[in-house]
Design a protein around this motif. Structure first.
Motif, mmCIF file in Angstrom:
data_model
loop_
_atom_site.group_PDB
_atom_site.id
_atom_site.type_symbol
_atom_site.label_atom_id
_atom_site.label_comp_id
_atom_site.label_asym_id
_atom_site.label_seq_id
_atom_site.Cartn_x
_atom_site.Cartn_y
_atom_site.Cartn_z
ATOM 1 N N PRO A 248 70.419 83.193 64.557
ATOM 2 C CA PRO A 248 71.165 82.135 63.992
ATOM 3 C C PRO A 248 71.139 80.945 65.340
ATOM 4 O O PRO A 248 70.275 80.602 66.328
ATOM 5 N N GLY A 249 70.802 79.441 64.327
ATOM 6 C CA GLY A 249 70.640 78.705 65.327
ATOM 7 C C GLY A 249 69.808 77.897 64.444
ATOM 8 O O GLY A 249 69.434 76.537 65.065
ATOM 9 N N THR A 250 69.384 77.746 63.302
ATOM 10 C CA THR A 250 68.166 76.977 62.717
ATOM 11 C C THR A 250 69.114 75.616 62.012
ATOM 12 O O THR A 250 68.544 74.767 61.812
ATOM 13 N N ILE A 251 70.838 75.527 61.758
ATOM 14 C CA ILE A 251 71.079 74.276 61.347
ATOM 15 C C ILE A 251 71.139 73.377 62.744
ATOM 16 O O ILE A 251 70.664 71.748 62.385
ATOM 17 N N PHE A 252 71.198 73.759 63.827
ATOM 18 C CA PHE A 252 70.515 73.305 65.040
ATOM 19 C C PHE A 252 69.911 72.022 65.364
ATOM 20 O O PHE A 252 69.215 70.961 65.466
ATOM 21 N N MET A 253 68.548 73.228 64.760
ATOM 22 C CA MET A 253 67.109 72.597 64.958
ATOM 23 C C MET A 253 66.767 71.395 63.575
ATOM 24 O O MET A 253 66.214 70.749 63.904
ATOM 25 N N SER A 254 67.278 71.795 62.601
ATOM 26 C CA SER A 254 67.372 71.142 61.390
ATOM 27 C C SER A 254 68.072 69.821 62.089
ATOM 28 O O SER A 254 67.709 67.882 62.066
ATOM 29 N N LEU A 255 68.858 69.611 62.628
ATOM 30 C CA LEU A 255 69.979 68.935 63.574
ATOM 31 C C LEU A 255 69.249 67.864 64.572
ATOM 32 O O LEU A 255 69.011 66.107 64.143
ATOM 33 N N LEU A 256 68.319 68.557 65.084
ATOM 34 C CA LEU A 256 67.297 68.104 65.596
ATOM 35 C C LEU A 256 65.807 67.262 65.611
ATOM 36 O O LEU A 256 66.095 65.960 65.697
ATOM 37 N N ALA A 257 65.584 67.628 64.742
ATOM 38 C CA ALA A 257 64.736 66.867 63.779
ATOM 39 C C ALA A 257 65.363 65.832 63.084
ATOM 40 O O ALA A 257 64.795 64.561 62.760
ATOM 41 N N GLY A 258 66.424 65.696 62.605
ATOM 42 C CA GLY A 258 66.540 64.190 62.019
ATOM 43 C C GLY A 258 66.735 63.552 62.988
ATOM 44 O O GLY A 258 66.576 61.697 63.233
#
Length: 277
Positions: free
Chosen positions: A118-128
């Motif tokens: 779990p936690g890929t959604i935070f990685m996506s936010l970090l990319a932005g």
């Protein structure tokens, strides 16, 4: 109620009713070998641990080759507050060592996506937050597709008992839907990727079990993840205004995603209607 059997002369044992045949062919009809216990055999568990170890060793060597950093301040975020701190700590590093940072970012994202951490959604936010909308969107879609593909092949190798153990009813439903939409399978897979009808984790694991060809899985993933990824990456530009991950997918956002999904699946629905007519 089971469909009636067809009996011709004395060859009663020759025929099986359609419903029974489908149930026998269904992957979800096969009971896990250890019902109520961990479903993998020792050999399957050894394969899973070997693949996990290879990925982990690869990550270790990648980070060993990267320039020195204050690793004590770097951890996988679990809340928006954690993500803001991580973004502040990584921003300077990403500007000074862009190539090494992107390599490390992609490696972690693919690792998490492959092994369902779990936690890929935070990685996506970090990319932005770090790369902006367009570069961030490219990175997120690339990494999510690569990780989902790795998960697909890992599930093809050892995933059947796990999926049957965790989601027997959902797997039976998924197989039935796939069987009804074989001629327009790409439309249906795109619909599933665009909308939150089924969790992406389940789709990644169950797709090889219900015989979805990899090229359809791959294309549906790389195209279908774009709308939701765009929403997440764009939200990363305004982390200060974001209070919770739940704020990403309000009613309006979900309605837009389902509208896009409905447009995608409409040709398949129309063809089925014409077939029945």
């Amino acid at each position: 109620m089971a469909a009636p059997r067809i009996v011709i002369g004395g060859d009663e044992g020759r025929f099986k009713d359609e419903e029974s045949a489908k149930m026998e062919d269904s992957p979800s009809s096969k009971k896990p070998r250890l019902e109520g216990k961990f479903p993998l055999t020792k050999s399957e568990l050894a394969v899973a641990m070997s693949v996990f170890s290879v990925f982990l060793i690869g990550l270790f060597f990648i980070f060993m080759k990267m320039p020195a950093a204050e690793y004590g301040k770097i951890k996988l975020p679990r809340t928006i507050a954690d993500l803001r701190l991580l973004k502040d700590n990584l921003a300077l590093y990403a500007n000074d060592h862009p190539a090494q940072f992107i390599l490390g970012y992609c490696s972690v994202y693919i690792f998490m996506q492959t092994f369902m951490i779990p936690g890929t959604i935070f990685m996506s936010l970090l990319a932005g937050a770090l790369f902006g909308v367009f570069r961030g969107l490219f990175l997120v879609v690339f990494n999510a597709t690569a990780g989902a593909s790795c998960c697909y092949f890992l599930s093809k190798l050892i995933g059947r008992p796990i999926v049957i153990w965790l989601w027997p009813e959902r797997l039976r439903f998924f197989q039935g839907e796939i069987a009804k939409r074989r001629e327009k399978l790409m439309n249906y897979m795109l619909f599933l990727r665009v909308t939150p009808t089924l969790p992406n984790l389940f789709i990644n694991l169950a797709s090889p079990i219900v015989d979805i060809p990899f090229h359809i899985f791959f294309l549906a993933t790389i195209i279908g993840l774009i709308p939701a990824s765009f929403i997440t990456v764009r939200a990363g530009l305004a982390l200060g205004e974001l209070k919770s991950v739940k704020d990403l997918y309000d009613f309006k956002t979900l309605a837009v995603l389902f509208l896009i999904g409905s447009v995608i699946i409409f040709p398949a629905v129309l063809k089925r209607k014409r077939t029945y007519e």
